[in-house]
Design an enzyme around this catalytic site. Structure first.
Site, mmCIF file in Angstrom:
data_model
loop_
_atom_site.group_PDB
_atom_site.id
_atom_site.type_symbol
_atom_site.label_atom_id
_atom_site.label_comp_id
_atom_site.label_asym_id
_atom_site.label_seq_id
_atom_site.Cartn_x
_atom_site.Cartn_y
_atom_site.Cartn_z
ATOM 1 N N THR A 407 0.812 -1.220 0.000
ATOM 2 C CA THR A 407 0.000 0.000 0.000
ATOM 3 C C THR A 407 0.844 1.268 0.000
ATOM 4 O OG1 THR A 407 -1.739 -1.167 1.180
ATOM 5 C CG2 THR A 407 -1.827 1.182 1.310
ATOM 6 N N THR A 425 -3.997 0.859 -2.659
ATOM 7 C CA THR A 425 -3.369 -0.431 -2.386
ATOM 8 C C THR A 425 -3.670 -1.458 -3.473
ATOM 9 O OG1 THR A 425 -3.286 -2.238 -0.759
ATOM 10 C CG2 THR A 425 -5.395 -1.147 -1.011
ATOM 11 N N GLU A 427 -3.160 -4.569 -2.090
ATOM 12 C CA GLU A 427 -3.127 -5.539 -0.998
ATOM 13 C C GLU A 427 -1.681 -5.971 -0.765
ATOM 14 O OE1 GLU A 427 -3.600 -6.751 1.913
ATOM 15 O OE2 GLU A 427 -3.012 -8.764 1.377
ATOM 16 N N GLU A 446 -6.870 -8.084 -3.613
ATOM 17 C CA GLU A 446 -7.568 -7.512 -2.447
ATOM 18 C C GLU A 446 -8.562 -8.471 -1.803
ATOM 19 O OE1 GLU A 446 -6.686 -4.714 -0.249
ATOM 20 O OE2 GLU A 446 -6.359 -4.069 -2.315
ATOM 21 N N ASP A 449 -8.267 -10.107 1.553
ATOM 22 C CA ASP A 449 -8.582 -9.410 2.809
ATOM 23 C C ASP A 449 -9.872 -9.938 3.441
ATOM 24 O OD1 ASP A 449 -6.369 -7.852 3.024
ATOM 25 O OD2 ASP A 449 -7.337 -5.934 2.627
ATOM 26 N N SER A 473 -11.154 -3.402 5.092
ATOM 27 C CA SER A 473 -9.821 -2.811 4.954
ATOM 28 C C SER A 473 -9.369 -2.220 6.281
ATOM 29 C CB SER A 473 -9.880 -1.714 3.894
ATOM 30 O OG SER A 473 -8.684 -0.979 3.861
ATOM 31 N N SER A 474 -8.068 -1.916 6.334
ATOM 32 C CA SER A 474 -7.518 -1.185 7.479
ATOM 33 C C SER A 474 -7.077 0.223 7.077
ATOM 34 C CB SER A 474 -6.302 -1.929 8.043
ATOM 35 O OG SER A 474 -6.676 -3.188 8.498
ATOM 36 N N GLY A 495 -0.974 -2.848 6.123
ATOM 37 C CA GLY A 495 -1.980 -3.807 6.566
ATOM 38 C C GLY A 495 -2.662 -3.293 7.824
#
Ligand code: GLU
Length: 596
Positions: A407, A425, A427, A446, A449, A473-474, A495
């Site tokens: 990211t 991102t 991922e 992605e 995730d 997501s974070s 992450g």
């Protein structure tokens, strides 16, 4: 450090067109990469000097923060192709000075409408994670192109084509390979070599790109040109869409490699149906500040916000170093226990966003923290809709899922006082490892995730795959206002550590008397409801470590956490741009008119 190679002898360009990444000795020196800049006219901070320069160029030519942010993002797609680009997604947060409003774009990748909870199951068992990553199955419909086009259309001053132009030039003329780029390629070499189109682009002549060589990506330049000309319709409905679908459904793997790259489900109808979401930002009033971030499908805004709510119970600014870190770590621990239980795509789950951010709930969780001893993990989640007087639900705690570490975060401000905080991102570093043939970009992974199976048997898991669903997501792009005026913006890759990094930068700057640059440079630790707290070597060397261990904190060393950037407005109206001095090879900060 990667820099635009400004001098391109025709003969080298011809070579590059054949092998796509040439390595001419004597390419132009990269522009200097500085982690801090102060001045007027707007500011840009990203991980990369060429990308930052692209943003400054757009600001100089009269573009606003949104135009510049899209230019930086597109340039990162060239120079940071393993972490950013049109094959991925992200979340865009925008403060508009004219209206005083903060708006967001959720450009998260989505699963196919034909996906369900069995997406990553084979014979009823979850696929090995690495197999899932490097496959068509992990590829979600990219959201970055729609995010860029939407942002420029809604709030920009220039055209989408204009915003893409600097990136197109960098892709055409090349940038200078640095150590970080080479390291990230090396990390991916074993799988990149199994996909001939990826190998041709990123392993020129079968080898890692040499540090100091010039890396060109004419296919990506052509793709950007097409997007500028035709708009993203080309990518969601036109010939580019057909290429993406074909690549996802028939991953172009070298049959001799023996790799089983599972085909994905995304089809033409999924691409045509893709829409960004425009939900309200999360908002937390924290001490004298108003913090805005991204609402689910990312857990960034709710988790950073909940932790701040918990910390507001005490005087973070007054604590000694040990109590500061102790409270930071335990507040993060509690907030992660809750996010793993409650946060997923709101189109599929009733996510209690308002409740997670409420003062009442924060108080019911803050009282778990004792100054004398650390909490132990895994900690059970609370119930934000029915806060206990003090404590949790007693329900089984959800385990912390695995998340990748890739990211890129960028922050931009302009002379009018508009601000963008944008995280994008693919991922994992290198995404799925699959390049769309002839198009010059990697597809994301992605969808890994999602949790492949419920994290804890018997506990509802809001983050299982579903049709058209967005994986949790974070990403935590954040903008802070004070008295209705922009103060700063920040965010990070990394992450799930993104959340703790963003929180730590905010606490450092807002509570602990650090400047933004110091708050970004400070040693980091990340507690995410696991027994051990990840910590950088510099954190472990702090005098507070022994006292934290005496309180019961357990640490595990990790080389590096995050790569934050930020911008801040000083009281006299100058902007500070700040980036990492060291992590990920150092970031790049610049302002339009330096005035230290
Ligand atoms: N895919 C992750 C997320 O959206 C981010 C991965 C990373 O930053 O490394 O939360």
């Amino acid at each position: 450090m990667r820099a635009l190679a400004r001098i391109t002898p025709p003969i080298l360009l011809a070579t590059a067109l054949v092998c796509s990444a040439a390595g001419p000795a004597g390419a132009a020196e990269p522009p200097p990469k500085v982690p801090e800049a102060v001045g007027w006219g707007g500011a840009v901070a990203s991980v990369d000097a060429d990308a930052t320069a692209a943003g400054i160029e757009v600001l100089r030519k009269g573009g606003n923060a949104v135009d510049a942010a899209v230019a930086v993002a597109a340039a990162l797609g060239v120079t940071e192709p393993y972490s950013a680009g049109i094959g991925g997604g992200g979340y865009f947060v925008y403060y508009d000075h004219a209206t005083g409003r903060v708006s967001t774009i959720d450009g998260r990748e989505t699963a196919s409408r034909t996906a369900d909870t069995s997406l990553f199951l084979e014979d009823g068992k979850p696929l090995p994670f690495a197999d899932a990553v490097t496959s068509g199955l992990s590829v979600g419909v990219p959201g970055a192109p729609a995010t860029w086009e939407t942002a420029v259309r809604l709030w920009g001053k220039r055209s989408f084509a204009d915003a893409l132009r600097p990136a197109e030039r960098i892709a055409e003329q090349g940038f200078t390979v640095d150590r970080t780029f080479q390291d990230q390629t090396a990390l991916n070499q074993a799988r990149f070599k199994d996909f001939p189109d990826t190998a041709k682009l990123f392993l020129p002549g079968g080898a890692l790109p040499a540090v100091g060589s010039t890396f060109r990506n004419p296919d990506l330049a052509a793709t950007y040109r097409q997007l500028g000309r035709e708009g993203t319709d080309a990518l969601y409905r036109g010939d580019l869409a057909a290429d993406i679908v074909n690549t996802v459904q028939h991953p172009p793997v070298d049959p001799a490699s023996g790799r089983n790259a599972r085909p994905g489900k995304v089809d033409a109808a999924d691409l045509a149906a893709y829409r960004v979401r425009r939900q309200q930002p999360t908002h937390v009033a924290y001490r004298d500040y108003d913090l805005y971030s991204i609402a689910p499908s990312s857990s960034g805004g709710t988790t950073v916000g909940e932790a701040l709510g918990i910390l507001e119970d005490g005087e973070v600014g007054q604590y000694d170093g040990t109590q500061y870190y102790h409270h930071f770590l335990d507040a993060s621990r509690i907030a992660f226990a809750d996010r793993n239980r409650w946060v997923g795509d709101p189109a599929f789950n009733d996510v209690p966003v308002r409740e997670l951010l409420s003062e009442r709930y924060a108080a019911s969780r803050a009282c778990l923290i004792s100054p004398d001893r650390a909490l132990t993990s895994p900690l059970a989640p609370g119930d934000p809709r029915h806060p206990a007087r003090c404590g949790d639900t007693g329900a089984a705690p959800a385990a912390e899922p695995y998340e990748g570490l890739s990211t890129s975060h960028l922050t931009v401000a302009d002379r009018w006082g508009n601000v963008v905080s944008y995280t994008l991102t693919l991922e994992q570093t290198g995404g799925s490892g699959i390049t769309v043939p002839g198009r010059g970009f990697l597809l994301n992974n992605e969808l890994t995730d999602f949790n492949f199976t419920p994290l804890t048997p018997g506990v509802p898991d809001p983050n299982l795959p579903g049709p058209g669903k967005r994986p949790r997501s974070s990403l935590s792009p954040t903008i802070v206002l004070r008295d209705g005026e922009p103060l700063l913006a920040t965010g990070s890759p990394g992450g799930a550590t993104i959340i703790t990094t963003t929180l730590q930068v905010l606490l450092g700057r807002l509570d602990r008397g650090l400047s933004l640059e110091q708050a970004i440079a400070a040693p980091r630790a990340s507690q995410r409801n696991t027994a051990a707290t990840q910590a950088e070597p510099d954190f472990l060397a702090l005098p507070e470590r022994a006292r934290l261990e005496a309180l019961g904190h357990v640490f595990a060393s990790t080389p590096e956490i995050g790569a934050a950037t930020g911008v801040e407005r000083l009281p006299d109206g100058r902007w500070v741009a700040a980036a990492e001095p060291v992590r990920r090879g150092g970031g790049s900060a610049a302002v339009v008119r330096p005035a230290p």
